[in-house]
Motif scaffolding. Structure first.
Motif, PDB file in Angstrom:
ATOM      1  N   VAL A  28      36.103  40.788  -5.934  1.00  0.00           N
ATOM      2  CA  VAL A  28      35.235  39.607  -5.842  1.00  0.00           C
ATOM      3  C   VAL A  28      34.435  39.542  -7.140  1.00  0.00           C
ATOM      4  CG1 VAL A  28      33.314  38.600  -4.559  1.00  0.00           C
ATOM      5  CG2 VAL A  28      35.051  39.905  -3.365  1.00  0.00           C
ATOM      6  N   GLY A  29      33.959  38.392  -7.492  1.00  0.00           N
ATOM      7  CA  GLY A  29      33.129  38.277  -8.702  1.00  0.00           C
ATOM      8  C   GLY A  29      33.723  37.266  -9.649  1.00  0.00           C
ATOM      9  N   GLY A  30      32.843  36.708 -10.467  1.00  0.00           N
ATOM     10  CA  GLY A  30      33.222  35.611 -11.342  1.00  0.00           C
ATOM     11  C   GLY A  30      34.362  35.943 -12.286  1.00  0.00           C
ATOM     12  N   THR A  33      37.773  36.590 -10.510  1.00  0.00           N
ATOM     13  CA  THR A  33      38.298  35.342  -9.948  1.00  0.00           C
ATOM     14  C   THR A  33      38.838  34.452 -11.068  1.00  0.00           C
ATOM     15  OG1 THR A  33      36.362  35.527  -8.532  1.00  0.00           O
ATOM     16  CG2 THR A  33      37.732  33.596  -8.202  1.00  0.00           C
ATOM     17  N   ILE A 167      27.618  36.936 -19.314  1.00  0.00           N
ATOM     18  CA  ILE A 167      26.197  36.798 -18.957  1.00  0.00           C
ATOM     19  C   ILE A 167      25.478  36.131 -20.136  1.00  0.00           C
ATOM     20  CG2 ILE A 167      26.346  38.803 -17.440  1.00  0.00           C
ATOM     21  CD1 ILE A 167      24.847  40.445 -19.547  1.00  0.00           C
ATOM     22  N   HIS A 197      29.278  31.287 -22.729  1.00  0.00           N
ATOM     23  CA  HIS A 197      29.376  30.140 -21.823  1.00  0.00           C
ATOM     24  C   HIS A 197      28.709  28.886 -22.397  1.00  0.00           C
ATOM     25  CE1 HIS A 197      31.170  31.909 -18.308  1.00  0.00           C
ATOM     26  NE2 HIS A 197      30.231  32.807 -18.135  1.00  0.00           N
ATOM     27  N   MET A 236      33.056  28.527 -18.847  1.00  0.00           N
ATOM     28  CA  MET A 236      34.159  28.940 -17.973  1.00  0.00           C
ATOM     29  C   MET A 236      34.327  27.983 -16.797  1.00  0.00           C
ATOM     30  SD  MET A 236      34.604  32.672 -16.348  1.00  0.00           S
ATOM     31  CE  MET A 236      35.981  33.135 -15.348  1.00  0.00           C
ATOM     32  N   LYS A 288      19.418  36.240  -9.321  1.00  0.00           N
ATOM     33  CA  LYS A 288      19.916  35.056  -8.608  1.00  0.00           C
ATOM     34  C   LYS A 288      18.794  34.258  -7.934  1.00  0.00           C
ATOM     35  CE  LYS A 288      24.373  35.995  -9.414  1.00  0.00           C
ATOM     36  NZ  LYS A 288      25.285  35.146 -10.173  1.00  0.00           N
ATOM     37  N   LEU A 316      24.542  33.796   2.297  1.00  0.00           N
ATOM     38  CA  LEU A 316      25.477  34.917   2.161  1.00  0.00           C
ATOM     39  C   LEU A 316      25.067  35.708   0.930  1.00  0.00           C
ATOM     40  CD1 LEU A 316      28.146  36.385   2.864  1.00  0.00           C
ATOM     41  CD2 LEU A 316      29.354  34.684   1.498  1.00  0.00           C
ATOM     42  N   VAL A 318      26.064  39.024  -1.074  1.00  0.00           N
ATOM     43  CA  VAL A 318      27.116  40.045  -1.148  1.00  0.00           C
ATOM     44  C   VAL A 318      26.525  41.331  -1.730  1.00  0.00           C
ATOM     45  CG1 VAL A 318      29.378  40.591  -2.124  1.00  0.00           C
ATOM     46  CG2 VAL A 318      28.829  38.236  -1.493  1.00  0.00           C
ATOM     47  N   MET A 360      32.673  37.988   2.445  1.00  0.00           N
ATOM     48  CA  MET A 360      33.523  37.340   3.450  1.00  0.00           C
ATOM     49  C   MET A 360      34.897  37.077   2.878  1.00  0.00           C
ATOM     50  SD  MET A 360      31.293  34.545   5.405  1.00  0.00           S
ATOM     51  CE  MET A 360      29.857  34.968   6.360  1.00  0.00           C
ATOM     52  N   PRO A 361      35.903  36.989   3.718  1.00  0.00           N
ATOM     53  CA  PRO A 361      37.223  36.616   3.205  1.00  0.00           C
ATOM     54  C   PRO A 361      37.181  35.192   2.636  1.00  0.00           C
ATOM     55  CG  PRO A 361      37.336  37.261   5.515  1.00  0.00           C
ATOM     56  CD  PRO A 361      35.896  37.232   5.149  1.00  0.00           C
ATOM     57  N   LEU A 365      34.713  31.700   3.173  1.00  0.00           N
ATOM     58  CA  LEU A 365      33.968  31.095   2.066  1.00  0.00           C
ATOM     59  C   LEU A 365      34.218  29.580   2.072  1.00  0.00           C
ATOM     60  CD1 LEU A 365      32.404  32.717  -0.161  1.00  0.00           C
ATOM     61  CD2 LEU A 365      34.331  32.259  -1.658  1.00  0.00           C
ATOM     62  N   TYR A 369      31.662  26.462   2.400  1.00  0.00           N
ATOM     63  CA  TYR A 369      31.565  25.392   1.391  1.00  0.00           C
ATOM     64  C   TYR A 369      31.788  24.020   2.024  1.00  0.00           C
ATOM     65  CZ  TYR A 369      31.805  28.537  -2.754  1.00  0.00           C
ATOM     66  OH  TYR A 369      31.549  29.460  -3.721  1.00  0.00           O
ATOM     67  N   GLY A 383      24.535  33.530 -16.265  1.00  0.00           N
ATOM     68  CA  GLY A 383      25.404  33.184 -17.390  1.00  0.00           C
ATOM     69  C   GLY A 383      26.042  31.825 -17.187  1.00  0.00           C
ATOM     70  N   GLU A 390      32.489  25.819  -7.468  1.00  0.00           N
ATOM     71  CA  GLU A 390      33.411  25.939  -6.327  1.00  0.00           C
ATOM     72  C   GLU A 390      32.967  25.016  -5.183  1.00  0.00           C
ATOM     73  OE1 GLU A 390      33.368  30.144  -5.535  1.00  0.00           O
ATOM     74  OE2 GLU A 390      34.338  30.611  -7.442  1.00  0.00           O
TER      75      GLU A 390
HETATM   76  C1  GDG Z   1      29.236  36.799 -13.797  1.00  0.00           C
HETATM   77  C2  GDG Z   1      27.974  36.096 -14.292  1.00  0.00           C
HETATM   78  C3  GDG Z   1      29.290  33.985 -14.441  1.00  0.00           C
HETATM   79  C4  GDG Z   1      31.041  35.493  -3.872  1.00  0.00           C
HETATM   80  N1  GDG Z   1      30.878  35.950  -2.646  1.00  0.00           N
HETATM   81  C5  GDG Z   1      32.095  36.071  -2.095  1.00  0.00           C
HETATM   82  C6  GDG Z   1      33.023  35.661  -3.042  1.00  0.00           C
HETATM   83  N2  GDG Z   1      32.339  35.312  -4.156  1.00  0.00           N
HETATM   84  C7  GDG Z   1      32.934  34.811  -5.403  1.00  0.00           C
HETATM   85  C8  GDG Z   1      32.587  33.378  -5.635  1.00  0.00           C
HETATM   86  C9  GDG Z   1      32.619  33.290  -7.158  1.00  0.00           C
HETATM   87  C10 GDG Z   1      32.214  34.685  -7.591  1.00  0.00           C
HETATM   88  O1  GDG Z   1      32.367  35.539  -6.490  1.00  0.00           O
HETATM   89  C11 GDG Z   1      30.760  34.769  -8.054  1.00  0.00           C
HETATM   90  O2  GDG Z   1      30.673  34.230  -9.327  1.00  0.00           O
HETATM   91  P1  GDG Z   1      29.318  33.910 -10.077  1.00  0.00           P
HETATM   92  O3  GDG Z   1      29.623  33.109 -11.260  1.00  0.00           O
HETATM   93  O4  GDG Z   1      28.424  33.208  -9.163  1.00  0.00           O
HETATM   94  O5  GDG Z   1      28.602  35.299 -10.393  1.00  0.00           O
HETATM   95  P2  GDG Z   1      28.824  36.809 -10.982  1.00  0.00           P
HETATM   96  O6  GDG Z   1      29.723  37.602 -10.121  1.00  0.00           O
HETATM   97  O7  GDG Z   1      27.467  37.342 -11.150  1.00  0.00           O
HETATM   98  O8  GDG Z   1      29.523  36.699 -12.402  1.00  0.00           O
HETATM   99  C12 GDG Z   1      28.022  34.629 -13.911  1.00  0.00           C
HETATM  100  C13 GDG Z   1      30.513  34.785 -14.049  1.00  0.00           C
HETATM  101  O9  GDG Z   1      30.381  36.152 -14.431  1.00  0.00           O
HETATM  102  C14 GDG Z   1      31.773  34.230 -14.708  1.00  0.00           C
HETATM  103  O10 GDG Z   1      31.694  34.273 -16.072  1.00  0.00           O
HETATM  104  O11 GDG Z   1      29.410  32.700 -13.882  1.00  0.00           O
HETATM  105  O12 GDG Z   1      26.905  33.974 -14.436  1.00  0.00           O
HETATM  106  O13 GDG Z   1      26.820  36.716 -13.746  1.00  0.00           O
HETATM  107  O14 GDG Z   1      33.903  33.046  -7.615  1.00  0.00           O
HETATM  108  O15 GDG Z   1      33.519  32.584  -5.002  1.00  0.00           O
HETATM  109  N3  GDG Z   1      34.352  35.641  -2.798  1.00  0.00           N
HETATM  110  C15 GDG Z   1      34.756  36.054  -1.566  1.00  0.00           C
HETATM  111  N4  GDG Z   1      33.895  36.492  -0.639  1.00  0.00           N
HETATM  112  C16 GDG Z   1      32.580  36.517  -0.835  1.00  0.00           C
HETATM  113  O16 GDG Z   1      31.813  36.928   0.043  1.00  0.00           O
HETATM  114  N5  GDG Z   1      36.058  36.052  -1.302  1.00  0.00           N
END
Ligand code: GDG
Length: 735
Positions: A28-30, A33, A167, A197, A236, A288, A316, A318, A360-361, A365, A369, A383, A390
């Protein structure tokens, strides 16, 4: 076939070993993904940590891991618990992460964790080099690996390297507080393309490079080491179709196919005609703004009681980095806030906040949404924030309102959202009201533009633009043609020196034999340097020439009693051992009266700059001036001087942080060549760090060994790092 090597701290899959079998789940994470679609569609290899400390591996597990990762086109970098603590939980998440997000009060400056960070970065670099073939491109990701680009470039100067920071890059005033600021910047500058970014992060980075390292930048190209480095912003995107299609599928679901989450959501939405859902999704991280968001929601409930029973915040959070103390504190704070708000407002049939502390799966999600009327995203710093994008992508009927913090990179591309300041409760509460009462037509208008942009500039486009920049970078910037004086070149130099019959050495002083001092007079030669030069001088058939831009008086004081040949003021004066100073060119100082006052007025209005009076030239030094101001004033001064010197047989020399005015035609190259007239030298060495030394490099005969000291553009054949390395070479020549 050439490939792209993607490198990030974590791999796109998480591994767990149970009873000798391996389970892999998507990360999981930006970053994970976003890059996943790039990795899956192209010819690439992804390197990162598997997620399992080496101590937890039993015999044979490494083979299991290797085989499983191979299926995902991944290779693991093994880390032990000590490395994970120091590198990941330590320097990455207790130093860089808080500092780059402007949480200076959370930032720890701990030497021991930096040392581990360096070691682990080296481990990543070694693994990359091990997997690298000719023609491969390297794409390094994020703040955990800032030193890796330089570590690769040093060993493989021809590899094209991209670096993307996910970031924010903080302003110079924040970044400069880091004790390791120079090393970290140099680390990133091993790249050929550096991506951020937003333009704000890009300009903060450029400013830090200019102010801290003193490198020049022309627009967004940094000049370093005689090569250009492209710095640009690449916001991104997301895999738009994946989210949009999943949402479409979700809307066609039969009741029997609904998830438990969807079932509960529907219960709430069906309870009242005006029932609404507000969504908040993030990793549980202090950047956040989750606490602020909750407080703003409480303020909203206090000030807009008409929404009681109708509105619910689904939050939510995480779990993330729970080993780091601030995250534990944050967890407690959030638990208490949720408890307090629910305690204050809940009734039998209504709880204002649904709080989930877990991940969550993907399907759930999408449930969240698609069911939410409002997405409330209020980071203090972020960042980009992909969740905002999304949410919009899943709004298949184009309804829904996004409330987004102006501190998220995404805000720059999503002006149709309701943009808020995350520290302004009142504004957030009013925006919630505005969002909940926004007419459907307006929602559709706003989301139509947003969706069009997100669909067009999706993650594939983002990656392909970055890749394009990487593939074409050498059409835009110069590739270095100067080679480092590596072990082979150094051995060749020493060999030629030893075998030569007649040798002459031209050595510049400041920045070559001696390091720069804030006050130029302090760069006096040490006894050790003098002794080293004497040893060179004492070698048979060796002429030693110290060649400088400095004035005759200073050099006479420092070296007047030494038996070396001295050339000062860029070639105006010559002193042979045992002889008097001799003027090499007919010079005059009559022109000082018109030029000196101009330089003095620039020195007065530019803090840190000084005027140096030499016998036949004048110099304005701006080494201690803020580089941006210094360069601007230098440009102005040059323009002013150009008008004044016309018809005066004078010229302007631009050195390293100095502008000098002198009679034209006098330069180090010309005077060095004069030294060659009556002898037949079969070994000539010329070393210098400055722009004025380029005259020597250019005018001395072709067989001269020309060495540039430091990382600047040059016509010299080789470069070395600094004065320490110069000393090293001189030592070897006398051995
Ligand atoms: C870093 C930077 C930048 C979240 N909860 C669940 C889940 N997610 C997915 C979301 C999204 C991703 O995780 C979170 O992305 P973010 O961009 O909000 O944040 P960071 O992880 O902090 O990422 C950020 C990013 O890098 C990209 O460059 O945007 O600023 O901090 O895709 O959908 N996915 C699932 N279950 C969850 O509970 N499956």
């Amino acid at each position: 076939m050439s490939k792209t090597i993607i490198i990030s701290n974590r791999l796109p899959v998480q591994l767990e070993i149970h009873n000798n079998s391996i389970i892999s789940t998507p990360s999981v994470g930006g970053l994970a993904t976003g890059m996943k679609s790039v990795h899956e569609s192209g010819d690439s290899l992804w390197l990162g940590w598997s997620g399992i400390p080496t101590e937890d591996l039993k015999k044979g597990d490494d083979v299991l891991i290797k085989n499983e990762l191979k299926k995902h086109k991944c290779v693991a970098v093994d880390l032990n618990n000590n490395e994970i603590d120091g590198f990941y939980f330590g320097f990455s998440n207790r130093t860089i992460w808080p500092l780059f997000h402007y949480f200076t009060e959370y930032t720890e400056f701990e030497h021991s964790t930096y040392e581990i960070y360096k070691q682990v970065n080296q481990k990543f670099a070694d693994k990359i080099i091990e997997n690298l073939n000719d023609g491969d491109t390297v794409w390094i990701h994020d703040y955990q690996l800032l030193l890796v680009p330089q570590m690769i470039k040093e060993v493989k100067p021809d590899v094209t390297i991209g670096f993307f920071l996910h970031i924010p890059f903080p302003s110079y005033e924040i970044f400069r507080t880091l004790p390791w600021r120079e090393e970290l910047l140099e680390g990133i500058l091993g790249s050929d393309v550096i991506g951020f970014h937003t333009y704000d992060y890009e300009r903060h980075f450029l400013s830090a490079v200019q102010r801290i390292l003193g490198y020049d930048a022309e627009f967004n190209v940094i000049k370093n080491n005689g090569r250009g480095i492209l710095v640009d912003s690449f916001p991104m995107g997301i895999d738009y179709d994946k989210f949009h299609e999943a949402a479409k599928k979700n809307s066609k679901q039969k009741r029997s196919e609904e998830s438990e989450v969807q079932f509960e959501i529907n219960k709430h939405l069906n309870a009242d005609n005006n029932a609404k859902l507000i969504l908040s999704i993030d990793r549980l991280d202090y950047t956040k703004g989750i606490a602020n968001r909750l407080k703003a929601f409480e303020y909203f409930l206090d000030n807009y009681p008409e929404y009681h029973h109708k509105v619910r915040l689904v939050m939510l959070a995480v779990p993330s980095r729970s080993n780091v103390p601030q995250y534990k504190l944050l967890k407690n704070e959030i638990d208490q806030l949720v408890g307090r708000i629910n305690g204050r407002f809940s009734e039998v049939s209504w709880t204002p906040i649904w709080y989930f502390y877990r991940s969550m799966p993907f399907e759930n999600l999408i449930d969240l949404y698609t069911s939410s009327d409002v997405a409330l995203i209020t980071p203090i710093r972020d960042g980009m924030n992909l969740v905002a994008k999304e949410y919009i992508a899943t709004r298949t009927d184009k309804t829904g309102v996004l409330i987004l913090s102006e501190m998220a990179g995404a805000a720059k591309e999503m002006p149709e959202a309701l943009i808020i300041n995350p520290n302004n409760f009142e504004q957030i509460a009013n925006s919630l009201h505005e969002a909940l009462s926004m007419p459907i037509e307006e929602q559709i208008t706003r989301n139509t533009s947003l969706q069009k942009r997100l669909k067009n500039y999706n993650v594939t486009k983002w990656a392909s633009l970055f890749n394009e920049a990487l593939q074409n970078v050498f059409n835009v910037v110069e590739k270095s043609t100067v080679l480092p004086l590596d072990a082979n070149a150094e051995a060749n130099l020493i060999d030629k020196f030893k075998k030569a019959k007649q040798r002459i050495l031209f050595l510049d002083y400041d920045g070559t034999l001696a390091a720069f001092e804030k006050i130029p007079k302090n760069a006096k030669p040490s006894p050790a340097l003098k002794e080293r030069l004497m040893r060179l001088y004492n070698l048979p058939n060796t002429k030693l020439v110290l060649i400088t831009g400095r004035d005759r008086e200073t050099f006479n004081e420092w070296f007047g009693d030494s038996p070396f040949t001295l050339i000062t003021e860029h070639g105006a004066w010559l002193k042979e051992p045992e002889a008097d100073w001799e003027l090499l060119e007919p010079l005059s100082d009559e022109w000082f009266t018109s030029i000196q006052p101009v330089l003095e007025s620039y020195a007065d209005s530019t803090p840190g700059s000084i005027v140096e009076l030499k016998r036949y030239s004048l110099a304005w030094h701006f080494r201690n001036v803020d580089p941006v101001l210094g360069n601007r004033r230098a440009k102005d001064l040059k323009a002013t001087l150009q008008q004044l010197i016309a018809n005066n047989n004078l010229e302007i020399l631009e050195g390293d942080k100095v502008i000098e005015i002198k009679t034209s035609g006098v330069n180090k190259g010309k005077s060095a060549c004069k030294m060659l007239l009556n002898e037949n030298y079969d070994f000539i060495l010329s070393m210098g760090d400055d722009w004025t030394d380029e005259f020597m490099f250019r005018e001395l005969p072709e067989h001269t060994h020309t060495i540039k000291v430091g990382k600047k553009e040059t016509v010299a054949k080789h470069f070395i790092k600094g004065t320490k390395e110069v000393v090293g070479i001189l030592e070897k020549l006398t051995m």
